[in-house]
Motif scaffolding. Structure first.
Motif, PDB file in Angstrom:
ATOM      1  N   TRP A 152      38.034  32.827  34.981  1.00 46.92           N
ATOM      2  CA  TRP A 152      37.913  33.756  33.857  1.00 46.92           C
ATOM      3  C   TRP A 152      38.069  32.985  32.557  1.00 46.92           C
ATOM      4  CZ3 TRP A 152      41.947  36.855  31.145  1.00 46.92           C
ATOM      5  CH2 TRP A 152      43.193  36.231  31.152  1.00 46.92           C
ATOM      6  N   PRO A 153      37.860  33.606  31.389  1.00 49.68           N
ATOM      7  CA  PRO A 153      37.739  32.832  30.131  1.00 49.68           C
ATOM      8  C   PRO A 153      38.991  32.101  29.670  1.00 49.68           C
ATOM      9  CG  PRO A 153      36.677  34.980  29.903  1.00 49.68           C
ATOM     10  CD  PRO A 153      37.401  34.992  31.204  1.00 49.68           C
ATOM     11  N   LEU A 154      40.193  32.557  29.979  1.00 53.20           N
ATOM     12  CA  LEU A 154      41.388  31.858  29.513  1.00 53.20           C
ATOM     13  C   LEU A 154      41.754  30.700  30.437  1.00 53.20           C
ATOM     14  CD1 LEU A 154      43.811  34.704  28.337  1.00 53.20           C
ATOM     15  CD2 LEU A 154      42.399  33.167  26.945  1.00 53.20           C
ATOM     16  N   SER A 155      42.371  29.677  29.849  1.00 53.69           N
ATOM     17  CA  SER A 155      42.760  28.496  30.612  1.00 53.69           C
ATOM     18  C   SER A 155      44.158  28.652  31.177  1.00 53.69           C
ATOM     19  CB  SER A 155      42.678  27.248  29.729  1.00 53.69           C
ATOM     20  OG  SER A 155      43.537  27.404  28.598  1.00 53.69           O
ATOM     21  N   ARG A 156      44.412  29.784  31.801  1.00 50.22           N
ATOM     22  CA  ARG A 156      45.698  30.044  32.430  1.00 50.22           C
ATOM     23  C   ARG A 156      45.443  31.012  33.576  1.00 50.22           C
ATOM     24  NH1 ARG A 156      48.335  33.128  27.372  1.00 50.22           N
ATOM     25  NH2 ARG A 156      46.979  31.614  26.347  1.00 50.22           N
ATOM     26  N   PRO A 157      46.292  30.983  34.586  1.00 49.37           N
ATOM     27  CA  PRO A 157      46.090  31.908  35.702  1.00 49.37           C
ATOM     28  C   PRO A 157      46.420  33.347  35.298  1.00 49.37           C
ATOM     29  CG  PRO A 157      48.116  30.698  36.009  1.00 49.37           C
ATOM     30  CD  PRO A 157      47.461  30.092  34.798  1.00 49.37           C
ATOM     31  N   ALA A 158      45.950  34.266  36.106  1.00 52.61           N
ATOM     32  CA  ALA A 158      46.209  35.690  35.871  1.00 52.61           C
ATOM     33  C   ALA A 158      46.328  36.387  37.219  1.00 52.61           C
ATOM     34  CB  ALA A 158      45.106  36.312  35.031  1.00 52.61           C
ATOM     35  N   LYS A 159      46.847  37.604  37.164  1.00 47.54           N
ATOM     36  CA  LYS A 159      46.974  38.405  38.386  1.00 47.54           C
ATOM     37  C   LYS A 159      45.875  39.483  38.338  1.00 47.54           C
ATOM     38  CE  LYS A 159      51.377  39.270  39.570  1.00 47.54           C
ATOM     39  NZ  LYS A 159      51.692  38.322  40.626  1.00 47.54           N
ATOM     40  N   SER A 166      35.172  50.347  44.574  1.00 47.69           N
ATOM     41  CA  SER A 166      33.932  50.422  43.828  1.00 47.69           C
ATOM     42  C   SER A 166      34.000  49.592  42.553  1.00 47.69           C
ATOM     43  CB  SER A 166      33.592  51.882  43.499  1.00 47.69           C
ATOM     44  OG  SER A 166      32.431  51.961  42.705  1.00 47.69           O
ATOM     45  N   ILE A 167      34.551  50.148  41.457  1.00 41.77           N
ATOM     46  CA  ILE A 167      34.455  49.473  40.173  1.00 41.77           C
ATOM     47  C   ILE A 167      35.799  49.348  39.469  1.00 41.77           C
ATOM     48  CG2 ILE A 167      34.102  51.483  38.674  1.00 41.77           C
ATOM     49  CD1 ILE A 167      32.018  48.216  38.735  1.00 41.77           C
ATOM     50  N   GLY A 168      36.845  50.070  39.950  1.00 42.83           N
ATOM     51  CA  GLY A 168      38.150  50.001  39.293  1.00 42.83           C
ATOM     52  C   GLY A 168      38.820  48.654  39.508  1.00 42.83           C
ATOM     53  N   MET A 169      39.484  48.146  38.442  1.00 42.85           N
ATOM     54  CA  MET A 169      40.140  46.839  38.561  1.00 42.85           C
ATOM     55  C   MET A 169      41.276  46.749  37.538  1.00 42.85           C
ATOM     56  SD  MET A 169      37.056  44.560  36.932  1.00 42.85           S
ATOM     57  CE  MET A 169      35.822  45.551  37.766  1.00 42.85           C
ATOM     58  N   GLY A 170      42.232  45.882  37.828  1.00 49.00           N
ATOM     59  CA  GLY A 170      43.359  45.658  36.922  1.00 49.00           C
ATOM     60  C   GLY A 170      43.622  44.181  36.748  1.00 49.00           C
ATOM     61  N   LEU A 171      44.253  43.837  35.585  1.00 49.65           N
ATOM     62  CA  LEU A 171      44.476  42.435  35.249  1.00 49.65           C
ATOM     63  C   LEU A 171      45.807  42.334  34.502  1.00 49.65           C
ATOM     64  CD1 LEU A 171      42.998  39.666  35.449  1.00 49.65           C
ATOM     65  CD2 LEU A 171      42.145  40.102  33.142  1.00 49.65           C
ATOM     66  N   ALA A 172      46.574  41.327  34.835  1.00 49.41           N
ATOM     67  CA  ALA A 172      47.839  41.064  34.141  1.00 49.41           C
ATOM     68  C   ALA A 172      47.913  39.570  33.847  1.00 49.41           C
ATOM     69  CB  ALA A 172      49.032  41.504  34.975  1.00 49.41           C
ATOM     70  N   VAL A 173      48.139  39.195  32.548  1.00 49.63           N
ATOM     71  CA  VAL A 173      48.165  37.790  32.152  1.00 49.63           C
ATOM     72  C   VAL A 173      49.392  37.552  31.259  1.00 49.63           C
ATOM     73  CG1 VAL A 173      46.620  38.247  30.194  1.00 49.63           C
ATOM     74  CG2 VAL A 173      46.867  35.915  31.069  1.00 49.63           C
ATOM     75  N   ARG A 174      50.024  36.440  31.484  1.00 56.32           N
ATOM     76  CA  ARG A 174      51.229  36.088  30.703  1.00 56.32           C
ATOM     77  C   ARG A 174      50.804  35.512  29.370  1.00 56.32           C
ATOM     78  NH1 ARG A 174      56.612  34.827  32.060  1.00 56.32           N
ATOM     79  NH2 ARG A 174      57.591  33.383  30.574  1.00 56.32           N
ATOM     80  N   LEU A 175      51.429  35.987  28.277  1.00 52.65           N
ATOM     81  CA  LEU A 175      51.143  35.499  26.936  1.00 52.65           C
ATOM     82  C   LEU A 175      52.104  34.360  26.571  1.00 52.65           C
ATOM     83  CD1 LEU A 175      50.616  38.930  25.116  1.00 52.65           C
ATOM     84  CD2 LEU A 175      48.909  37.450  26.185  1.00 52.65           C
TER      85      LEU A 175
END
Length: 478
Positions: A152-159, A166-175
């Motif tokens: 994905w676009p940031l240079s850090r891992p994410a959950k 179908s199309i629902g999705m979630g994302l959590a990223v540490r700032l």
């Protein structure tokens, strides 16, 4: 009545082509449906990742006092963003929180009630689609997936977690500040490829295929109708011009086969006629010789019997030649008033002292060989007068035939002899007068003429009397 598609070649071709179009379009729709769904999911996922990454950079570069405003401004009808101080642990608990976030109305989608004392009394104007989407999302349990920086676009891992299948999705990223940016997306995408454009396209395609099918069917049916007409005319004894030997191989070979058949039939009939003419000519010489020798027979009784036998042989020979010539007649067909033809024949016989009555009937224009048909009717009328005392003639038109009916008051014909009387030289010994009955070719000639016109002659006893019907096909009517 048979349905149109079973009677019309064009209708059958159109039906089969439209069926093929429907099947091919259906298969294409199924393939496109799956491909389009995958493309929509991939596009939504990429846009969600990009939007979340951009928002993470924006929050990291702005004061914390305005973070809530930025998050509210970034929310959409199907996307929610919020900050948490701790790392998300349970995917199920996080989904529940995402559901609560997505259920919150956007400012642009709310309106005040008349009894609302303040901004807290505000309800969503229309959040049914988002609610349905997140409800389906909560019902689909799964676990977090570690999203590497390269995915994905940031240079850090994410959950990352899927909210549904179908199309629902979630994302959590540490700032950088240690907080966690949470993003939830739940949208029921209407993956429908059946649009007004699809209907118009399919309708135009069906119309074009129908026009092509009509053209193809006509190109096939035209030579087939021409062949059917030529075969029918040939079966009635008409002279038919050779069919054009052109077009596709199947049609051309059919026309060639018909032309060869017609040529062989004509050659066969001509050869048979010439053979019978030669036999008749050759028989005259020995018959003449026998007649001359009979003149030298001294016994008058024997001489008289010999001369009668020779005369009978000559009569039969001439009748046979006449029958053969009639069977292979080359008289051209033309349209005549059938009622007038039959009436004039009856009038001629009545003037000769025959008891013949004609019943006026409808005017019928009919395409036939008039001289041959007149001879057939004359034979039937003369038989009726000779063996049944009188003849009553009338015309009857039915849905399929035109019937010329000849009735008499005679003794009739035994049922077992109904077909035998049409055999050449067959005579009934008891019901027919042998001295005046000719040689037994009258009915044979009459039936041959009727069949050459595509019809037949039917005999029926009327007790008393006999009914003879010349039944002609009505489609020959002009």
């Amino acid at each position: 009545m048979r349905p149109l598609w079973s009677r019309s070649l064009a209708a059958q071709i159109i039906c089969f082509m439209l069926l093929a179009l429907a099947i091919s379009q259906g298969i294409g729709f199924l393939i496109s449906w799956d491909e389009r769904g995958q493309a929509l999911r991939a596009a939504a996922k990429g846009e969600f990742f990009s939007r979340t990454a951009s928002l993470a950079r924006l929050i990291e570069g702005t004061p914390s006092a305005i973070h809530d405003g930025i998050l509210r401004a970034s929310d959409t009808s199907y996307t929610r963003f919020w900050l948490s101080t701790e790392e998300p642990r349970s995917a199920l608990e996080w989904r529940q929180e995402a559901r609560e976030q997505l259920a919150k109305p956007l400012p642009s989608l709310t309106k005040p009630h008349h009894d609302a004392p303040g901004p807290d009394k505000r309800e969503p104007e229309d959040v049914s689609e988002a609610a349905a989407a997140i409800t389906a999302a909560v019902a689909a349990p799964t676990s977090w997936v570690e999203l590497p920086p390269a995915a994905w676009p940031l240079s850090r891992p994410a959950k990352f977690v899927y909210l549904d299948n179908s199309i629902g999705m979630g994302l959590a990223v540490r700032l950088d500040s240690g907080a966690w940016l949470n993003a939830a997306f739940a949208k029921s995408l209407h993956n429908s490829i059946w649009t007004s454009q699809s209907a118009v396209s399919l309708g135009i395609t069906a119309a074009v295929l129908s026009l092509i099918a009509i053209g193809v069917a006509r190109s096939i049916a035209r030579p087939m109708r021409r062949l059917a007409g030529a075969a029918e005319a040939l079966g009635r004894g008409e002279t038919v011009a050779p069919l054009p030997e052109s077009g596709p191989d199947d049609i051309r070979q059919t026309a060639e086969a018909f032309n060869r058949m017609q040529e062989r039939l004509q050659r066969f009939v001509e050869d048979r006629t010439r053979m019978l003419a030669a036999i008749g000519h050759d028989l005259r010489t020995p018959l003449t010789t026998l007649r001359l020798r009979a003149e030298f027979v001294s016994d008058p009784d024997i001489q008289d019997k010999m001369l009668k036998t020779i005369a009978e042989m000559e009569t039969m020979t001439e009748a046979t030649l006449a029958f053969a010539r009639e069977d292979a007649t080359a008289e051209s067909t033309r349209t005549v008033n059938l009622c007038a033809l039959v009436e004039s024949l009856c009038d001629d016989l009545a003037e000769l002292g025959r008891d013949v009555t004609f019943v006026e009937g409808p005017t019928i224009n009919y395409r036939c060989r008039p001289d041959a048909l007149r001879r057939a009717i004359r034979n039937l009328v003369e038989n009726a007068v000779r063996y049944g005392e009188r003849a009553r003639v009338r015309l009857v038109r039915t849905a399929d035939t035109i019937d010329i009916v000849v009735e008499d008051d005679g003794p009739g014909i035994p049922n077992m002899a109904m077909e035998q009387v049409f055999a050449p030289f067959y005579r009934l010994e008891h019901s027919r007068n042998r001295e005046t009955g000719g040689v037994g070719l009258g009915l044979s000639i009459a039936r041959a003429i009727a069949r050459h016109h595509g019809g037949d002659i039917l005999l029926t006893n009327t007790h008393p009397g006999l009914r003879a019907v010349v039944s002609l096909p009505s489609f020959d009517q002009a």
